[in-house]
Enzyme design. Structure first.
Site, PDB file in Angstrom:
ATOM      1  CE1 TYR A 199     -11.331  33.230  59.796  1.00  0.00           C
ATOM      2  CE2 TYR A 199     -10.495  32.657  61.954  1.00  0.00           C
ATOM      3  CZ  TYR A 199     -10.423  33.418  60.813  1.00  0.00           C
ATOM      4  OH  TYR A 199      -9.427  34.356  60.674  1.00  0.00           O
ATOM      5  CG  HIS A 229     -11.460  37.816  58.653  1.00  0.00           C
ATOM      6  ND1 HIS A 229     -11.329  38.429  57.426  1.00  0.00           N
ATOM      7  CD2 HIS A 229     -10.258  37.247  58.903  1.00  0.00           C
ATOM      8  CE1 HIS A 229     -10.121  38.229  56.951  1.00  0.00           C
ATOM      9  NE2 HIS A 229      -9.437  37.519  57.836  1.00  0.00           N
ATOM     10  CG  HIS A 280      -3.691  31.863  61.064  1.00  0.00           C
ATOM     11  ND1 HIS A 280      -3.662  31.292  59.818  1.00  0.00           N
ATOM     12  CD2 HIS A 280      -3.902  33.170  60.860  1.00  0.00           C
ATOM     13  CE1 HIS A 280      -3.882  32.199  58.887  1.00  0.00           C
ATOM     14  NE2 HIS A 280      -4.027  33.342  59.497  1.00  0.00           N
ATOM     15  CD  GLU A 293      -3.190  34.694  55.588  1.00  0.00           C
ATOM     16  OE1 GLU A 293      -3.459  34.584  56.797  1.00  0.00           O
ATOM     17  OE2 GLU A 293      -3.452  33.822  54.747  1.00  0.00           O
ATOM     18  CG  ASP A 335      -6.506  38.245  55.072  1.00  0.00           C
ATOM     19  OD1 ASP A 335      -5.287  38.070  55.214  1.00  0.00           O
ATOM     20  OD2 ASP A 335      -7.351  37.748  55.842  1.00  0.00           O
ATOM     21  CG  HIS A 387      -2.159  38.154  60.720  1.00  0.00           C
ATOM     22  ND1 HIS A 387      -1.054  37.391  60.436  1.00  0.00           N
ATOM     23  CD2 HIS A 387      -3.199  37.566  60.045  1.00  0.00           C
ATOM     24  CE1 HIS A 387      -1.415  36.411  59.621  1.00  0.00           C
ATOM     25  NE2 HIS A 387      -2.703  36.496  59.364  1.00  0.00           N
ATOM     26  CG  ASP A 420      -6.656  36.128  60.813  1.00  0.00           C
ATOM     27  OD1 ASP A 420      -7.417  36.924  60.238  1.00  0.00           O
ATOM     28  OD2 ASP A 420      -5.632  35.667  60.284  1.00  0.00           O
ATOM     29  CG  HIS A 445      -6.336  31.019  52.825  1.00  0.00           C
ATOM     30  ND1 HIS A 445      -6.535  30.368  54.031  1.00  0.00           N
ATOM     31  CD2 HIS A 445      -5.731  32.177  53.149  1.00  0.00           C
ATOM     32  CE1 HIS A 445      -6.073  31.098  55.022  1.00  0.00           C
ATOM     33  NE2 HIS A 445      -5.581  32.212  54.513  1.00  0.00           N
TER      34      HIS A 445
END
Ligand code: FEO
Length: 397
Positions: free
Chosen positions: A192, A225, A145, A81, A83, A79, A164, A23
């Protein structure tokens, strides 16, 4: 290239041992991370999530060694994002018409990131996709999230692809939780949760309750992750319920910055008073200008109360404390007490400012804090020790 998890499911992600911040620089990843992607081979072939953009070419070329890309029937994006969606552009260059299953918000986010109008199929909670012997069941998990987050459950294999949720920034070659160092794994899991999921704890509790009420058999949780939870996968779900319930341990944490050690001396004197009044409480001290901010936030997450200290500098307070409090305010921690302290030469505005910031960040502040002019002498150090004893009463044993 891939690692076979079951006859039908292969891990095809990327382990990133070199990643040291995430991030931007908002999250420290001292133990690296991984971007987990999964290939399902049933009567239909399905890819679940991709990897971070810097590894897009490597991901696609390794995926080609695993399977003919043209045989991929569906892509599921739990998701989006960067990554996880970062390799889509490279992948879709090869298979531009392959349908991408995601939530409505997922399609918006992919379009917002990559400005491509791919073949999106939007899904909602309860929608299913037949892929042969198994079925994929979609469960929206908004704000876990991001607004687009969802889980995908695979029947037959009884695998929850949670993205996540339940993850950790933790590089491990062995993939499974029971092969990992347990202390490291749980340290990364709580870090996390504390740094990413704390603001969404209400959603965590609600969503877990909803998923548990479906009474789905669970053999593995495949996160995006870190480890795959295979040995007793329910353990991390139970742990999330505990963390989401305004978690605290019997710990008081003092975080401070200091210019000429006066505020440090204050912190140490207060800490000795706390320890003397309650030998059972864990007391920890962190100089925010020297510590990793995300580790400090994890310790604050574990605490029942915190003391925040800064000298007064130019009518304000230290930038490392200001930065930490900005992050803490965003995390909206609940059920925690706080007070401020600090040294000064003239003016002495810092303690009042910190007290206000702590209140605005949602901490219960029942004390105006304590200040010391210049360097505390023996008498003042004794008073600070007494203040520490008072803190024990205020924060509760
Ligand atoms: Fe791992 Fe929210 O991305």
């Amino acid at each position: 290239m891939g690692k076979k998890l079951t006859d039908k499911v292969t891990w095809v992600g990327k382990i990133d041992w070199e990643l040291k911040s995430f991030h931007g620089n908002e999250y420290s990843t001292s133990r690296g991370s991984s971007y987990n992607s999964y290939l399902i081979r049933d009567e239909k072939v399905v890819l679940i999530d991709t990897v971070w953009q810097p590894y897009d070419k490597e991901f696609v070329s390794r995926l080609k060694k695993e399977i003919d890309l043209k045989s991929i029937d569906y892509i599921i994006m739990n998701h989006n994002e960067i990554d996880h969606s970062g390799a889509l552009v490279e992948l879709m260059r090869e298979i531009p018409d392959t349908p991408i299953y995601c939530t409505k918000n997922g399609a918006k986010i992919i379009k917002g990131h990559y400005h491509q109008d791919w073949n999106f199929v939007t899904v909602k909670t309860g929608d299913t996709l037949d892929i042969g012997e198994s079925k994929l069941v979609f469960v929206e998990a908004p704000m876990l999230h991001w607004p687009d987050s969802m889980f995908t459950y695979m029947t037959g294999e009884n695998i929850l692809f949670s993205n996540d949720a339940f993850g950790q920034h933790y590089a491990t070659e062995s993939l499974y939780n029971d092969a990992a160092d347990e202390a490291e794994l749980y340290q990364e899991a709580i870090k996390y949760y504390a740094n990413i999921l704390t603001p969404f704890s209400k959603f965590v509790t609600k969503k877990i309750g909803e998923v548990l009420s479906l009474k789905l058999p669970l053999s593995m949780i495949c996160t995006s992750h870190g480890v795959i939870w295979k040995d007793n996968p329910a353990q991390i779900i139970e742990q999330y319920l505990i963390w989401a319930d305004d978690y605290q341990e019997n710990q008081i944490t003092l975080v401070y910055d200091t210019m000429w050690n006066s505020t440090r001396k204050m912190a140490e004197a207060i800490a000795s008073g706390i320890e003397e009044a309650d030998p059972n409480v864990t007391v920890k001290l962190f100089n925010t200008s020297k510590e990793d901010k995300n580790d400090v936030i994890t310790e604050i997450f574990k605490s029942k109360g915190i003391l925040v200290g800064s000298p007064t500098i130019n009518g304000g307070h230290s930038y490392s404390i200001a930065g930490l409090l900005e992050m803490v305010a965003g995390l909206k921690m609940k059920n925690k007490k706080a007070a401020a302290f600090g040294s000064y030469g003239w003016g002495g505005e810092a303690v009042k400012q910190l007290t206000e910031k702590l209140k605005n960040a949602g901490f219960e502040v029942e004390d105006d804090g304590v200040r010391t002019m210049w360097v505390p002498d023996c008498q003042e150090l004794d008073s600070l020790k007494e203040y520490g004893k008072r803190i024990v009463e205020l924060f509760g044993k």
